[in-house]
Design a protein around this motif. Sequence first.
Motif, PDB file in Angstrom:
ATOM      1  N   PRO A  34      41.878  29.243  51.078  1.00  9.57           N
ATOM      2  CA  PRO A  34      41.679  29.959  49.812  1.00  9.57           C
ATOM      3  C   PRO A  34      41.782  29.032  48.612  1.00  9.57           C
ATOM      4  O   PRO A  34      42.556  28.064  48.604  1.00  9.57           O
ATOM      5  CB  PRO A  34      42.813  30.992  49.825  1.00  9.57           C
ATOM      6  N   GLY A  37      41.563  30.840  42.746  1.00 11.67           N
ATOM      7  CA  GLY A  37      41.192  32.160  42.241  1.00 11.67           C
ATOM      8  C   GLY A  37      41.100  33.230  43.306  1.00 11.67           C
ATOM      9  O   GLY A  37      40.767  34.379  42.997  1.00 11.67           O
ATOM     10  N   ASP A  38      41.409  32.873  44.532  1.00  9.27           N
ATOM     11  CA  ASP A  38      41.281  33.828  45.636  1.00  9.27           C
ATOM     12  C   ASP A  38      42.544  34.661  45.771  1.00  9.27           C
ATOM     13  O   ASP A  38      43.433  34.362  46.587  1.00  9.27           O
ATOM     14  CB  ASP A  38      40.988  33.103  46.951  1.00  9.27           C
ATOM     15  N   ARG A  59      33.608  36.919  53.434  1.00  8.32           N
ATOM     16  CA  ARG A  59      35.056  36.914  53.601  1.00  8.32           C
ATOM     17  C   ARG A  59      35.532  38.361  53.468  1.00  8.32           C
ATOM     18  O   ARG A  59      35.552  38.916  52.372  1.00  8.32           O
ATOM     19  CB  ARG A  59      35.722  35.993  52.584  1.00  8.32           C
ATOM     20  N   LEU A 229      35.840  39.284  49.614  1.00  8.05           N
ATOM     21  CA  LEU A 229      36.558  38.479  48.635  1.00  8.05           C
ATOM     22  C   LEU A 229      35.585  37.673  47.787  1.00  8.05           C
ATOM     23  O   LEU A 229      34.726  36.960  48.308  1.00  8.05           O
ATOM     24  CB  LEU A 229      37.525  37.535  49.363  1.00  8.05           C
ATOM     25  N   GLY A 230      35.703  37.810  46.466  1.00  6.42           N
ATOM     26  CA  GLY A 230      34.897  37.022  45.547  1.00  6.42           C
ATOM     27  C   GLY A 230      33.446  37.415  45.468  1.00  6.42           C
ATOM     28  O   GLY A 230      32.638  36.667  44.913  1.00  6.42           O
ATOM     29  N   ASP A 231      33.067  38.574  46.015  1.00 15.75           N
ATOM     30  CA  ASP A 231      31.659  38.980  45.991  1.00 15.75           C
ATOM     31  C   ASP A 231      31.562  40.480  45.702  1.00 15.75           C
ATOM     32  O   ASP A 231      31.250  41.287  46.580  1.00 15.75           O
ATOM     33  CB  ASP A 231      30.991  38.657  47.323  1.00 15.75           C
TER      34      ASP A 231
END
Length: 374
Positions: A34, A37-38, A59, A229-231
């Motif tokens: 990670p 920012g995760d 993820r 995660l992040g999307d």
Amino acid sequence: MRLRAVDGADPAEVGAGLPAALDGVAPLALGFVPGPGDEVAEGTAVVIATSGSTGVPKRVVLSAAALTASAEATARRIGSGQWMLALSAGYVAGLQVLVRAHLAGTEPVLLGGRFTAASFAAATREMSAGPRYASLVPAQLATLLDAADDPEVRAALSSYQALLLGGQALPPALRERAADLGARVVRTYGSSETAGGCVYDGVPLDGVRVASFDGELRLAGPTLAQGYLGDPELTARTFVADEAGDRWYRTGDAGELRDGRVAVTGRVDNVIVSGGVNVSLDRVERAVRTVAGLEGAVVVAVPDERWGQGSAIVAALPGGSASADGLLAEARERVAAEVGAEARPSRIVPVEALPMLSSGKPDRRAIAVLASAD
């Protein structure tokens, strides 16, 4: 909350972090490191990096509640006991073996090293006399069946209360061979986005709902992931709410409900246009796999000078090219009868071994490259 990276291939490391992850206080990152920012929402247990057979990296964020709901529903469906871990703990099927064992208060037996019939039999001998369970992929089951002349392998196969088979389609011939040897196989359907298999032998687990929207299967219930995660864009496209506000996972699989059972017919996007006719490669592949000798074949799209697109069969053939022509003729006849004449594959590409992903699934991208280069 910050994620803690662990080596998903190391079941001991994952297992050591599992109690805190399921308590929601120390979420694990499996398969990736990670970044700063995760961060994840409170209650997250794990984030699993996955690309499936399509190669698109994702993820998947899974809560402790989703993992626990899946494991508890599995125990209600097939019972509880000791589990063998024969898959990487970095995949959801392997992770769920550890979760089920943890919730059952049993110690899982780890199959060390490369999966072989001998290593499976040896790990089985280490298990207790109570109910036994394992999760496998079809390629592993085929390895065991090919070695079933060995009485130890045969005894090991029949000693399990249930062998969960998921990750890819299970050829009917493979299941029949397993049943003949006393193996109790349970087909599972699901993904990382559903905390693993959530439909067993066509019947959804308790709390899981299935519906078909314009031919696409969607799933709802307590086992759904929180998203990616992040999307946020992919999350919004994949997890959608209906008019009642219920949240559904768009599987991308074509299918329907038949008498209360889920029937998966292929991928919504695995369709080619051949001579102006839409052809489902999944339907072609299912027909091809009913031909003796082609049970593990993969059907992929290839360019066709006349029709624009066609399909080719890629298979590991014991006889190599010498056996290909006869098998192709039989496969074309079977496809014509079950799918339609326009869907008949144009050729067979014999290979020594099919390229496989580490998950045990066929590497369809690599296979398509082989077929196009032939």
